[in-house]
Design a protein around this motif. Structure first.
Motif, short mmCIF file in Angstrom:
data_model
loop_
_atom_site.label_atom_id
_atom_site.label_comp_id
_atom_site.label_asym_id
_atom_site.label_seq_id
_atom_site.Cartn_x
_atom_site.Cartn_y
_atom_site.Cartn_z
N LEU A 47 0.85 -1.19 0.00
CA LEU A 47 0.00 0.00 0.00
C LEU A 47 0.88 1.23 0.00
N VAL A 98 -4.06 7.27 -3.30
CA VAL A 98 -3.36 5.99 -3.23
C VAL A 98 -2.83 5.70 -4.63
N ALA A 107 -2.23 -0.09 -4.41
CA ALA A 107 -2.49 -1.01 -3.30
C ALA A 107 -2.84 -2.35 -3.91
#
Length: 358
Positions: free
Chosen positions: A37, A68, A71
Motif C-alpha cells: 500500500l 493511493v 495497493a
C-alpha cells in the motif's frame, strides 16, 4: 468498479486455498499472502485545473490530492515443479496506466502460473511483470519516489508466456511471446504477437547488467507498424553506502504509409547514498527524446525533447515501511506542459509518500 474490485479481493484466499490443497500432496508447495500500500500527496507548482499531471506520466499523477498510487493483495504459491501468483490492485496507477483495458482487468496486477521444465528452467504464462527496465509501479522497490519518463513509457507488465533459464550463478536467459506492448488483451484487429528476449549477467552481488528486447506491432493489421525496442541497464553497488543505476532505452517504429523508421531514446542515471539503514538520498538525471511522437505525442515543431532532474529523501522507520519526499523538475525544448491553461516549457513538483509492504 468498486464492487468488482472488492469481489476480486475476496476471491484470492478462496482460489488459492483450492490451488494449495490440490497440489500440496504432489508438489510439497507453500502458499503465502502478501500486500502493498502506497499513499501519496503531490503538489504541481503549475496548479493544473483538472488536478492531473502531465499526460505522459501514469504514477503519482494527481495534483493537490491525498491519493493511493498502488495497493494490492497478492497470493503466491511456490512448489518444486509449480509456482503461481495472483494479485488484485487499486489506486491511481491502475486507473491511468490500465485505462485501455476492460473494467475488470484494470484491477489485475499479476496473474500467472509457472511450470519447472528442468533444473533452472521455468515456463510461466499469464499476466507477468515486465522484463524491461529496473523500475516497477511499486515505489518501495525503486530508488526514487516517482518513476522516470522512460519507465512510464515502456511496459510495466506483459501478457503471454515466458521461458527462463538460469545458467550457473551469473547468467539468466529469457524469451517471451506476448499480446503486445503492455497489453492484457491484444489490440482489436491485431494478429501479430509480440516477442522479446532478456539477458542478465551478475558477476557478483554488487553488479547486475541487463539487456532486454521487444519486437511487435501495437496497432491493427490494417495500419501495421512494426516496433523494435531495446533496453539496457546496469546496477552497481560501488560501496556499502553508495550505488548507481544507469539505463538506456532506444526504439524504432515503422513510419505510417512510407518507408523508414521513427526513433526515440532515453538515458537515465540515478545515484543513491545510504547514511544509515533508515535514511538515504537519491539523485536522478534523465532525458527523453521522441521527435516523431511515437510514444509521447506533442504536436510541437521539435516533438518531445525533455530533461528531468529529481532529489529524493527516504526514511524507513521499520524494515517494511518507507516515508519519502521528492522534488522534481522537467525542462522541455518546446512548450509541452500546461500552466493554468497555458503551455509551458517546464514543470516542477513536490511529492511525499508513505508505503508499507507485508
Amino acid at each position: 468498479m468498486k464492487n468488482s474490485f472488492i469481489k476480486s479481493l475476496a476471491l484470492i484466499p478462496l482460489s488459492w486455498g483450492l490451488v494449495s490443497r490440490a497440489t500440496a500432496q504432489s508438489d510439497n508447495g507453500t502458499f503465502a499472502l502478501s500486500g502493498y500500500l502506497e499513499s501519496y500527496y503531490l503538489y504541481d507548482l503549475h496548479e493544473p485545473e483538472d488536478h492531473q499531471r502531465p499526460y505522459f506520466l501514469y504514477n503519482h499523477i494527481r495534483h493537490n490530492e491525498f491519493s493511493v498510487n498502488l495497493a494490492y493483495l497478492k497470493g503466491t504459491y511456490q512448489g518444486e515443479k509449480l509456482r503461481a501468483n495472483l494479485a488484485f490492485m487499486a489506486g491511481t496507477y491502475a486507473q491511468y496506466n490500465l485505462s485501455a483495458e476492460e473494467d475488470m482487468l484494470k484491477h489485475l496486477y499479476e496473474a500467472n502460473i509457472g511450470l519447472r521444465l528442468g533444473a533452472g528452467t521455468w515456463l510461466d504464462a499469464g499476466v507477468l511483470p515486465s522484463y524491461i527496465g529496473f523500475e516497477s509501479a511499486a515505489s518501495q522497490s525503486c530508488w526514487t519516489l516517482t518513476r522516470s519518463i522512460g519507465a512510464e513509457n515502456s511496459p510495466y507488465y506483459l501478457t503471454g508466456v515466458k521461458l527462463t533459464h538460469q545458467v550457473g550463478e551469473k547468467w539468466t536467459l529469457a524469451a517471451t511471446i506476448n499480446n503486445g506492448w503492455q497489453r492484457i488483451r491484444r489490440v482489436e484487429g491485431n494478429s501479430t504477437p509480440g516477442v522479446g528476449t532478456q539477458v542478465q549477467f551478475s558477476p557478483n552481488e554488487n553488479i547486475l547488467l541487463n539487456s532486454s528486447t521487444f519486437i511487435g506491432n501495437d496497432k491493427p493489421d490494417s495500419v501495421r507498424q512494426m516496433r523494435y525496442f531495446h533496453n539496457f541497464y546496469g546496477i552497481f553497488q560501488l560501496t556499502d553506502n553508495f550505488g548507481l543505476a544507469a539505463g538506456f532505452d532506444i526504439g524504432w517504429e515503422e513510419k505510417p504509409g512510407t518507408e523508414g523508421f521513427n526513433n526515440w531514446f532515453s538515458p537515465v542515471l540515478i545515484g543513491r547514498y545510504r547514511f544509515s539503514e533508515k535514511i538515504s538520498v537519491a539523485i536522478r538525471g534523465e532525458y527523453y527524446q521522441d521527435e516523431a511522437g511515437v510514444m509521447i505525442g506533442t504536436g510541437t515543431p521539435n516533438g518531445f525533447k525533455t530533461f528531468g532532474y529529481s532529489l529524493n529523501l527516504d526514511y524507513a522507520p521499520v524494515r517494511n515501511a518507507l516515508l519519502r519526499i521528492e522534488g522534481r523538475r522537467m525542462d522541455s525544448k518546446d512548450a509541452v506542459f500546461g500552466i493554468a491553461g497555458e503551455a509551458a516549457r517546464h514543470n516542477t513538483s513536490l511529492a511525499a509518500s508513505f508505503s508499507v509492504s507485508f
